[in-house]
Design a protein around this motif. Sequence first.
Motif, PDB file in Angstrom:
ATOM      1  N   UNK A  74       0.815  -1.212   0.000  1.00  0.00           N
ATOM      2  CA  UNK A  74       0.000   0.000   0.000  1.00  0.00           C
ATOM      3  C   UNK A  74       0.843   1.255   0.000  1.00  0.00           C
ATOM      4  N   UNK A  75       1.965   1.199   0.720  1.00  0.00           N
ATOM      5  CA  UNK A  75       2.869   2.351   0.773  1.00  0.00           C
ATOM      6  C   UNK A  75       3.469   2.628  -0.605  1.00  0.00           C
ATOM      7  N   UNK A  76       3.874   1.571  -1.296  1.00  0.00           N
ATOM      8  CA  UNK A  76       4.391   1.734  -2.654  1.00  0.00           C
ATOM      9  C   UNK A  76       3.329   2.237  -3.613  1.00  0.00           C
ATOM     10  N   UNK A  77       2.115   1.728  -3.473  1.00  0.00           N
ATOM     11  CA  UNK A  77       1.010   2.168  -4.321  1.00  0.00           C
ATOM     12  C   UNK A  77       0.664   3.631  -4.072  1.00  0.00           C
ATOM     13  N   UNK A  78       0.719   4.048  -2.813  1.00  0.00           N
ATOM     14  CA  UNK A  78       0.458   5.452  -2.488  1.00  0.00           C
ATOM     15  C   UNK A  78       1.521   6.355  -3.103  1.00  0.00           C
ATOM     16  N   UNK A  79       2.780   5.919  -3.063  1.00  0.00           N
ATOM     17  CA  UNK A  79       3.841   6.696  -3.697  1.00  0.00           C
ATOM     18  C   UNK A  79       3.628   6.842  -5.192  1.00  0.00           C
ATOM     19  N   UNK A  80       3.184   5.762  -5.843  1.00  0.00           N
ATOM     20  CA  UNK A  80       2.896   5.832  -7.276  1.00  0.00           C
ATOM     21  C   UNK A  80       1.706   6.738  -7.565  1.00  0.00           C
ATOM     22  N   UNK A  81       0.711   6.734  -6.688  1.00  0.00           N
ATOM     23  CA  UNK A  81      -0.444   7.620  -6.877  1.00  0.00           C
ATOM     24  C   UNK A  81      -0.022   9.086  -6.776  1.00  0.00           C
ATOM     25  N   UNK A  82       0.835   9.385  -5.831  1.00  0.00           N
ATOM     26  CA  UNK A  82       1.323  10.763  -5.686  1.00  0.00           C
ATOM     27  C   UNK A  82       2.149  11.160  -6.911  1.00  0.00           C
ATOM     28  N   UNK A  83       2.995  10.257  -7.395  1.00  0.00           N
ATOM     29  CA  UNK A  83       3.780  10.558  -8.598  1.00  0.00           C
ATOM     30  C   UNK A  83       2.883  10.823  -9.797  1.00  0.00           C
ATOM     31  N   UNK A  84       1.825  10.031  -9.935  1.00  0.00           N
ATOM     32  CA  UNK A  84       0.884  10.230 -11.034  1.00  0.00           C
ATOM     33  C   UNK A  84       0.150  11.560 -10.898  1.00  0.00           C
ATOM     34  N   UNK A  85      -0.186  11.938  -9.671  1.00  0.00           N
ATOM     35  CA  UNK A  85      -0.849  13.227  -9.447  1.00  0.00           C
ATOM     36  C   UNK A  85       0.086  14.389  -9.795  1.00  0.00           C
ATOM     37  N   UNK A  86       1.348  14.284  -9.420  1.00  0.00           N
ATOM     38  CA  UNK A  86       2.311  15.340  -9.765  1.00  0.00           C
ATOM     39  C   UNK A  86       2.490  15.414 -11.277  1.00  0.00           C
ATOM     40  N   UNK A  87       2.577  14.262 -11.917  1.00  0.00           N
ATOM     41  CA  UNK A  87       2.735  14.222 -13.368  1.00  0.00           C
ATOM     42  C   UNK A  87       1.542  14.862 -14.064  1.00  0.00           C
ATOM     43  N   UNK A  90      11.374  29.488 -26.937  1.00  0.00           N
ATOM     44  CA  UNK A  90      10.426  30.019 -27.906  1.00  0.00           C
ATOM     45  C   UNK A  90       9.355  28.962 -28.175  1.00  0.00           C
ATOM     46  N   UNK A  91       8.092  29.377 -28.160  1.00  0.00           N
ATOM     47  CA  UNK A  91       6.995  28.473 -28.464  1.00  0.00           C
ATOM     48  C   UNK A  91       6.571  27.642 -27.258  1.00  0.00           C
ATOM     49  N   UNK A  92       5.759  26.614 -27.550  1.00  0.00           N
ATOM     50  CA  UNK A  92       5.257  25.745 -26.491  1.00  0.00           C
ATOM     51  C   UNK A  92       6.308  24.678 -26.175  1.00  0.00           C
ATOM     52  N   UNK A  93       6.668  24.595 -24.887  1.00  0.00           N
ATOM     53  CA  UNK A  93       7.659  23.609 -24.457  1.00  0.00           C
ATOM     54  C   UNK A  93       7.074  22.756 -23.340  1.00  0.00           C
ATOM     55  N   UNK A  94       7.616  21.573 -23.187  1.00  0.00           N
ATOM     56  CA  UNK A  94       7.175  20.684 -22.112  1.00  0.00           C
ATOM     57  C   UNK A  94       7.731  21.175 -20.775  1.00  0.00           C
ATOM     58  N   UNK A  95       6.982  20.941 -19.718  1.00  0.00           N
ATOM     59  CA  UNK A  95       7.399  21.349 -18.381  1.00  0.00           C
ATOM     60  C   UNK A  95       8.303  20.268 -17.797  1.00  0.00           C
ATOM     61  N   UNK A  96       9.548  20.593 -17.531  1.00  0.00           N
ATOM     62  CA  UNK A  96      10.513  19.611 -17.051  1.00  0.00           C
ATOM     63  C   UNK A  96      10.486  19.460 -15.530  1.00  0.00           C
ATOM     64  N   UNK A  97       9.917  20.392 -14.804  1.00  0.00           N
ATOM     65  CA  UNK A  97       9.935  20.334 -13.347  1.00  0.00           C
ATOM     66  C   UNK A  97       9.188  19.122 -12.786  1.00  0.00           C
ATOM     67  N   UNK A  98       7.944  18.821 -13.227  1.00  0.00           N
ATOM     68  CA  UNK A  98       7.280  17.620 -12.699  1.00  0.00           C
ATOM     69  C   UNK A  98       8.056  16.340 -13.002  1.00  0.00           C
ATOM     70  N   UNK A  99       8.685  16.279 -14.149  1.00  0.00           N
ATOM     71  CA  UNK A  99       9.455  15.090 -14.500  1.00  0.00           C
ATOM     72  C   UNK A  99      10.652  14.932 -13.575  1.00  0.00           C
ATOM     73  N   UNK A 100      11.317  16.026 -13.256  1.00  0.00           N
ATOM     74  CA  UNK A 100      12.458  15.967 -12.337  1.00  0.00           C
ATOM     75  C   UNK A 100      12.006  15.599 -10.928  1.00  0.00           C
ATOM     76  N   UNK A 101      10.872  16.142 -10.486  1.00  0.00           N
ATOM     77  CA  UNK A 101      10.351  15.811  -9.158  1.00  0.00           C
ATOM     78  C   UNK A 101       9.974  14.337  -9.065  1.00  0.00           C
ATOM     79  N   UNK A 102       9.356  13.811 -10.112  1.00  0.00           N
ATOM     80  CA  UNK A 102       8.938  12.412 -10.098  1.00  0.00           C
ATOM     81  C   UNK A 102      10.153  11.489 -10.132  1.00  0.00           C
ATOM     82  N   UNK A 103      11.152  11.834 -10.916  1.00  0.00           N
ATOM     83  CA  UNK A 103      12.358  11.010 -10.961  1.00  0.00           C
ATOM     84  C   UNK A 103      13.023  10.950  -9.584  1.00  0.00           C
ATOM     85  N   UNK A 104      13.104  12.078  -8.913  1.00  0.00           N
ATOM     86  CA  UNK A 104      13.664  12.110  -7.560  1.00  0.00           C
ATOM     87  C   UNK A 104      12.802  11.311  -6.599  1.00  0.00           C
TER      88      UNK A 104
END
Length: 117
Positions: free
Chosen positions: A31-44, A65-79
């Motif tokens: 459950x603890x691992x599943x909760x961590x994955x749920x939080x990661x999915x919410x951040x993503x 310039x132009x529309x770019x992807x947000x790298x901050x959520x990806x870095x937070x999730x990787x950490x």
Amino acid sequence: MDLLMAGLVGLMTGVAAWLMMSGNLMRFLIGFGLLGNAVNLAIFEAGRLSYGAPPLIADGAKAPVGEVANALPQALILTAIVIGFGLLAFTLVLIYRFYGAFGTIEVDDVDLAEPRD
């Protein structure tokens, strides 16, 4: 798509809470691992899924310039994945030691007055 992801995060959080309150330490760990994955999915999902270009800044420019992807959520999730894996491994060792000391992983069956060793 946002509504589907929100429902999935809610379902994962509910299942994780149910598993963590079961009284079995292995179910708690799952459950603890599943909760961590749920939080990661919410951040993503909060980082807005987009198919924009990588967030690179050209020479001499002050912003991309132009529309770019947000790298901050990806870095937070990787950490969070790395820290979560370390925490799960540590918790698994604690459960192993708990079983060695008390002979059970059921919290209700533990007699704290007489540990095995």
